[in-house]
Design a protein around this motif. Structure first.
Motif, short mmCIF file in Angstrom:
data_model
loop_
_atom_site.label_atom_id
_atom_site.label_comp_id
_atom_site.label_asym_id
_atom_site.label_seq_id
_atom_site.Cartn_x
_atom_site.Cartn_y
_atom_site.Cartn_z
N HIS A 90 0.83 -1.21 0.00
CA HIS A 90 0.00 0.00 0.00
C HIS A 90 0.86 1.26 0.00
N LEU A 91 1.97 1.18 0.72
CA LEU A 91 2.86 2.34 0.84
C LEU A 91 3.88 2.42 -0.30
N GLY A 92 3.88 1.43 -1.18
CA GLY A 92 4.80 1.44 -2.32
C GLY A 92 6.25 1.19 -1.93
N LEU A 93 6.47 0.44 -0.87
CA LEU A 93 7.83 0.17 -0.42
C LEU A 93 8.43 -0.98 -1.24
N ALA A 94 9.70 -0.85 -1.55
CA ALA A 94 10.41 -1.91 -2.27
C ALA A 94 10.93 -2.92 -1.27
N TYR A 95 10.75 -4.21 -1.56
CA TYR A 95 11.22 -5.25 -0.67
C TYR A 95 11.37 -6.56 -1.43
N ASP A 96 12.16 -7.44 -0.85
CA ASP A 96 12.25 -8.82 -1.31
C ASP A 96 11.51 -9.67 -0.28
N TRP A 97 10.57 -10.46 -0.75
CA TRP A 97 9.81 -11.35 0.13
C TRP A 97 10.54 -12.69 0.17
N ILE A 98 10.91 -13.13 1.36
CA ILE A 98 11.55 -14.42 1.53
C ILE A 98 10.55 -15.33 2.23
N GLU A 99 9.97 -16.24 1.46
CA GLU A 99 8.97 -17.16 2.00
C GLU A 99 9.64 -18.05 3.05
N THR A 100 9.08 -18.05 4.25
CA THR A 100 9.67 -18.75 5.39
C THR A 100 8.56 -19.54 6.08
#
Length: 193
Positions: A21-31
């Motif tokens: 929603h905030l437009g933040l860049a991230y890498d999602w690491i499925e854990t």
């Protein structure tokens, strides 16, 4: 930024939804919690509590606990009310969510949906308190479109995560029409399916 999360977890999804929603860049690491990936030495070095979500911020600092993470993400945004009283009410709902909603609604969901426990075998206190939490939301939403300040806030993100899938824990959302309408409003505001 890296977000370590399990896609079956409402606590993890609320972090993802706030970031999106905030437009933040991230890498999602499925854990995976079910595969005990939060108990490995590598993960415990990131978060000694052995829980997801956990975030490694862009500057390398770690942060855990879903509501702390979304609060950090949303600083200065419209997800946090500018008015001090409304901001305190938002926090009131967020604290309540972790103490009086998630321990019942989410736990029942996990036991039924992921562990295969029959609804009839759930501890009666779990069901009673889960329905009590849903009723509290129902009552609060009788005259309000969102939980605080007439617009989506972190309170809504925190509470919609497990409420929207409460039926997977044996809770009848049909008993809570205000909650059902609110879930749709929050999903629309956050653009989640």
């Amino acid at each position: 930024m890296r977000i370590y999360g399990d896609s079956i977890s409402g606590n993890c999804l609320k972090v993802k939804w706030a970031a999106d929603h905030l437009g933040l860049a991230y890498d999602w690491i499925e854990t995976s919690v079910l595969r005990a990936e939060t108990r490995t030495p590598e993960f415990l070095a990131l978060n000694p509590a052995g829980q997801v979500p956990a975030v490694i911020l862009a500057d390398g600092r770690p942060l855990a606990q879903s509501n702390a993470i979304i609060l950090h993400f949303a600083e200065g945004s419209d997800l946090i009310p500018a008015d001090a009283y409304e901001r305190a009410r938002m926090l009131e709902w967020m604290f309540w969510e972790q103490y009086s909603h998630e321990p019942y609604v989410a736990v029942a969901r996990f036991q039924v949906h992921y562990l295969g426990k029959p609804v009839a075998e759930l501890e009666s206190k779990l069901v009673e308190r889960g329905n009590g939490a849903l009723q509290r939301l129902e009552d609060a939403l009788a005259d309000n479109g969102f939980l605080v300040g007439g617009r989506v806030s972190l309170a809504d993100i925190a509470l919609v995560a497990y409420t929207r899938v409460a039926d997977q824990g044996g809770f009848d959302l049909g008993r809570y029409p205000n909650v059902q309408a609110w879930v749709k409003r929050v999903e629309g505001a956050l653009k989640i399916a």
